[in-house]
Design a protein around this motif. Structure first.
Motif, mmCIF file in Angstrom:
data_model
loop_
_atom_site.group_PDB
_atom_site.id
_atom_site.type_symbol
_atom_site.label_atom_id
_atom_site.label_comp_id
_atom_site.label_asym_id
_atom_site.label_seq_id
_atom_site.Cartn_x
_atom_site.Cartn_y
_atom_site.Cartn_z
ATOM 1 N N UNK A 70 0.803 -1.229 0.000
ATOM 2 C CA UNK A 70 0.000 0.000 0.000
ATOM 3 C C UNK A 70 0.835 1.277 0.000
ATOM 4 N N UNK A 71 1.965 1.276 0.724
ATOM 5 C CA UNK A 71 2.791 2.468 0.769
ATOM 6 C C UNK A 71 3.386 2.802 -0.594
ATOM 7 N N UNK A 72 3.894 1.786 -1.290
ATOM 8 C CA UNK A 72 4.462 2.002 -2.618
ATOM 9 C C UNK A 72 3.366 2.367 -3.609
ATOM 10 N N UNK A 73 2.222 1.689 -3.512
ATOM 11 C CA UNK A 73 1.089 2.038 -4.382
ATOM 12 C C UNK A 73 0.718 3.508 -4.229
ATOM 13 N N UNK A 74 0.630 3.974 -2.977
ATOM 14 C CA UNK A 74 0.250 5.373 -2.741
ATOM 15 C C UNK A 74 1.302 6.334 -3.281
ATOM 16 N N UNK A 75 2.564 5.969 -3.184
ATOM 17 C CA UNK A 75 3.624 6.813 -3.742
ATOM 18 C C UNK A 75 3.468 6.931 -5.251
ATOM 19 N N UNK A 76 3.099 5.831 -5.916
ATOM 20 C CA UNK A 76 2.874 5.851 -7.357
ATOM 21 C C UNK A 76 1.690 6.762 -7.692
ATOM 22 N N UNK A 77 0.613 6.640 -6.918
ATOM 23 C CA UNK A 77 -0.580 7.451 -7.184
ATOM 24 C C UNK A 77 -0.306 8.940 -6.961
ATOM 25 N N UNK A 78 0.420 9.264 -5.911
ATOM 26 C CA UNK A 78 0.762 10.667 -5.657
ATOM 27 C C UNK A 78 1.612 11.229 -6.790
#
Length: 395
Positions: free
Chosen positions: A45-53
């Motif tokens: 989830x942390x890496x996913x959110x970094x990609x989305x940001x």
């Protein structure tokens, strides 16, 4: 049930120094943003959110280095995948990014973006149309809410079926007309706050610093709302969104009330949350049931969110609520409530339990959606550099 699509999922690839993530950019109701096949994004989830940001261009108020629109209504994301749960066809996660924020909020719903989920699934082959109208059941993973969504899928001259975007349906807050997206929400009470009325009452009087006692209705029928008479906060309830956004004193009063409401609803410290949404209400002016001004939560909505409209409509039929007190009389077991907002009005048809009129079993409404752009969103490989087996794209 729609047929399972046969089109294989596209691949995440490299494009020079960047990672290319397949994406459809879509409008859903009065919101828009990128939609992704959730299976293609990082599982962490942390890496996913970094990609989305990175994709949206946050944190930056203008989101100039991404595809975000510099406003909460255009800083939304849809993540869709085929269903793994029984009884549903698709699962989706709604992600809200604040333009200048550094977090991705997946704890609440967005009924406007939901309108684009089935079109996205048809466009990407997750499901396939087999008739002139395709209905799919969609599970919102954020809150466990299930909705039945129907779209038009006529056949062309060759017999192939495609989703229709052109039509005569009109949604206030969206220019022109389009093909209707019919959404039926099933039992949505307590989507985030745990119950329709988190305090057990249709009206509460809360002591707010700087304001004293304030009467509110705290309710969650798909979206946690704090409903307050606009006049109690020094507003009329008929201001334009720009007038509300420019009134720093009013917004400070609204935020002070929101923080107290969050605690009262059992949501804890909501200072960094996107809920509860604050809904200022007044008597209807244009033949509807109730006039609303919705803050999401610190910027005024140009219209009103789908689930906020459902929840405000539900409050209108609850005796003793702040909304009921100001609303035009609503009668019958399946009433249609017209929620007025800055861009027009939003009609919601409620089905109520005959044995318990306070229980709403279904909420039906109409939205529209459109595919705006198809391709890849590019993010720096320093943010996400997938496995080296990924096929390179030519620059």
């Amino acid at each position: 049930m729609p047929a399972v699509g046969a089109i294989p999922a596209p691949e995440v690839t490299h494009r020079g120094s960047q990672t290319a993530v397949p994406c459809l950019f879509m409008r859903g109701g009065t919101s828009r943003g990128p939609f992704f096949d959730a299976r293609l994004l990082p599982g962490d989830p942390g890496l996913r959110d970094a990609v989305l940001l990175a994709a949206m261009g946050s944190p930056d108020a203008r989101q100039i280095d991404g595809v975000g629109g510099g406003h909460p209504l255009t800083s939304k994301i849809g993540l869709v995948r085929p269903a793994s749960a029984a009884g549903v066809d698709l699962e989706w996660t709604f992600a809200q990014v604040q333009p200048a924020g550094t977090t991705v909020d997946t704890s609440s719903n967005c009924g406007n973006m939901l309108a684009a989920v089935v079109p996205f699934a048809l466009e990407t082959g997750m499901i396939a149309a087999t008739a002139d109208r395709t209905t799919a059941r969609v599970l919102t993973l954020n809150t466990g809410m299930v909705a039945e969504i129907t779209v038009a899928t006529p056949a062309d001259r060759a017999g192939a079926r495609h989703i229709a975007y052109e039509g005569a349906a009109r949604v206030d807050g969206v220019p022109g007309t389009a093909s209707p997206v019919e959404i039926g929400f099933l039992d949505t009470a307590g989507s985030v706050a745990g119950s329709l009325l988190p305090t057990g009452r249709t009206r509460d009087t809360l002591d707010v610093p700087g304001l004293g006692p304030v009467d509110v209705t705290l309710i969650d029928n798909g979206q946690p709302l704090a409903i307050v008479a606009a006049g109690r906060l020094g507003a009329t309830g008929y201001e334009s969104p720009s007038e509300i956004d420019a009134d720093e004193e009013l917004r400070a009063r609204v935020e002070a009330l929101r923080l107290v409401c969050g605690e009262a609803m059992g949501l804890g410290d909501v200072s960094a949350r996107n809920y509860p949404k604050m809904t200022l209400v007044a008597p209807a002016r244009h033949g509807g049931t109730l006039s609303t001004r919705s803050l999401i939560p610190r910027v005024c909505h140009q219209s009103i969110g789908v689930l906020a409209a459902v929840t405000a409509a539900t409050a209108c039929v609850l005796d003793g609520s702040v909304a009921h007190e100001l609303a035009t009389a609503v009668r019958g077991t399946d009433p249609t409530v017209s929620v007025e907002h800055p861009s027009g009005s939003f009609d919601v048809t409620l089905a109520r339990d005959a044995a318990d009129p306070r229980r709403v079993t279904r909420s039906a409404l109409l939205r529209t959606a459109r595919l705006l752009m198809a391709g890849d969103v590019l993010v720096p490989r320093s943010v996400w550099d997938p496995a080296p087996t990924v096929q390179e794209k030519s620059a």
